[in-house]
Scaffold this active site. Structure first.
Site, mmCIF file in Angstrom:
data_model
loop_
_atom_site.group_PDB
_atom_site.id
_atom_site.type_symbol
_atom_site.label_atom_id
_atom_site.label_comp_id
_atom_site.label_asym_id
_atom_site.label_seq_id
_atom_site.Cartn_x
_atom_site.Cartn_y
_atom_site.Cartn_z
ATOM 1 N N ARG A 233 37.876 34.761 38.817
ATOM 2 C CA ARG A 233 38.025 33.937 37.294
ATOM 3 C C ARG A 233 37.680 32.558 37.713
ATOM 4 N NH1 ARG A 233 37.175 38.230 35.453
ATOM 5 N NH2 ARG A 233 38.233 39.627 33.920
ATOM 6 N N GLU A 262 32.289 28.907 31.375
ATOM 7 C CA GLU A 262 31.595 29.903 30.840
ATOM 8 C C GLU A 262 31.944 30.537 29.494
ATOM 9 O OE1 GLU A 262 33.172 34.014 32.490
ATOM 10 O OE2 GLU A 262 32.865 32.778 34.168
ATOM 11 N N HIS A 280 28.173 35.633 35.844
ATOM 12 C CA HIS A 280 29.437 36.504 35.850
ATOM 13 C C HIS A 280 28.645 37.930 35.546
ATOM 14 C CE1 HIS A 280 33.707 36.974 34.387
ATOM 15 N NE2 HIS A 280 33.287 37.896 34.782
#
Length: 314
Positions: A233, A262, A280
């Site tokens: 993350r 993001e 991602h």
């Protein structure tokens, strides 16, 4: 007369084929945008018995309160950090995830990022296209025979370790506690692991407990010949500290699939040397997504059949 299908709110983007697969078994309201999400909760919140989301999109306590019939919430993929578990527990709402469905895909991508960063593949590609031959370029170091530190030795971390061993990498790891089922070197402190390692791969869950776990002291411990990869993350790595370390030559390079900004790109890293970025996608492949959708369907099927979830959370 057939019974009505359970009403399902889908809060994440799904491929048409996967949405069709889910719609065959549920009365689906599809809301992958913030505006659509708010509208669906306001208009149909009282009807939803199930929600499909993911760790990034999550589900808030306010939304849960607006769904009095809600029985089960599932995350597509392993992450569930933005699902309000306390609100779910208070209501007796079952929570499941896609644990195990994309572990291999994430581990593959972690190694791809690490190899690309250490061997400077994107920069060499650009140089080749510009007509620059190797004599004019700094040579990238060997990849194999080094030390790989893994932050978070869960299922994904262990798959990364397996791949690392294929490159003759010595494995060390940091976890909340040492694992008795591995022979890898254990480090109780992330900084100590970073000082030992040549490569540091982040595979730990997100959330408040791990926010900025990797900051300036850890990056300096990893050092100018060290490389960082994050497929966990974005919140785990302090982006500003990473940018400073790269510009100052205090870190050899970084490969990131996740970042704090993001879905907006981390523009503060754009002018930093030796950074490889992907949007991602580490856990996303046709095979992995289909497996995650299938696991959601199995979780939900079991719940509505009065059975324990296949992959429960908490």
């Amino acid at each position: 007369m057939k019974p009505a299908l359970p009403a399902l709110l889908v809060l994440i983007q799904l491929e048409p084929a996967h949405l069709e697969l889910v719609s065959a078994q549920y009365d689906v309201r599809y809301a992958p945008t913030a505006e659509g999400r708010a509208a669906e909760v306001a208009a149909h919140g009282k009807t939803f018995r199930a929600v499909l989301t993911n760790g990034t999109v999550g589900l808030t306590a306010t939304e849960i309160a607006a769904m009095p019939a809600l029985e089960v919430v599932c995350a597509l993929g392993a992450g569930y950090e933005n699902i309000d578990l306390a609100a779910c527990r208070a209501r007796g709402i079952a929570v499941g995830n896609g644990a195990g469905t994309n572990d291999s895909c994430v581990a593959d991508h972690a190694m791809a990022l690490l190899l690309a960063t250490v061997r400077r593949v994107p920069a060499l590609d650009h140089a080749t296209r510009d007509g620059v031959w190797r004599n004019a370029l700094p040579l990238p170091p060997n990849f194999s025979g080094k030390r790989l530190g893994i932050v978070g030795l869960g299922t994904i971390g262990r798959r990364i370790a397996q791949r690392g061993q294929g490159f003759d990498l010595e494995i060390g790891y940091h976890n909340r506690r040492a694992r008795e089922d591995v022979s890898f070197s254990y480090f109780a402190d992330v900084g100590a692991l970073a000082k030992w390692a040549d490569y540091l791969v982040i595979a730990t869950p997100g959330g408040p407990e791990t926010r900025h776990l990797v900051d300036t002291p850890v990056l300096r411990a990893l050092g100018p010949h060290g490389y960082l990869v994050n497929i966990a993350r974005g919140s785990v790595v302090n982006t500003a500290a990473l940018a400073d370390a790269l510009r100052a030559g205090e870190l050899g390079g970084a490969g990131l699939d996740v970042y704090e900004s993001e879905p907006l790109p981390p523009k503060e890293l754009f002018d930093c040397p030796n950074v490889v970025l992907t949007p991602h996608v580490a856990g996303w492949s046709p095979e992995a997504v289909l497996a995650s959708v299938s696991q959601f369907l199995e979780n939900a099927r079991r719940h509505f059949a009065g059975e324990p979830l296949f992959a429960p959370v908490g």
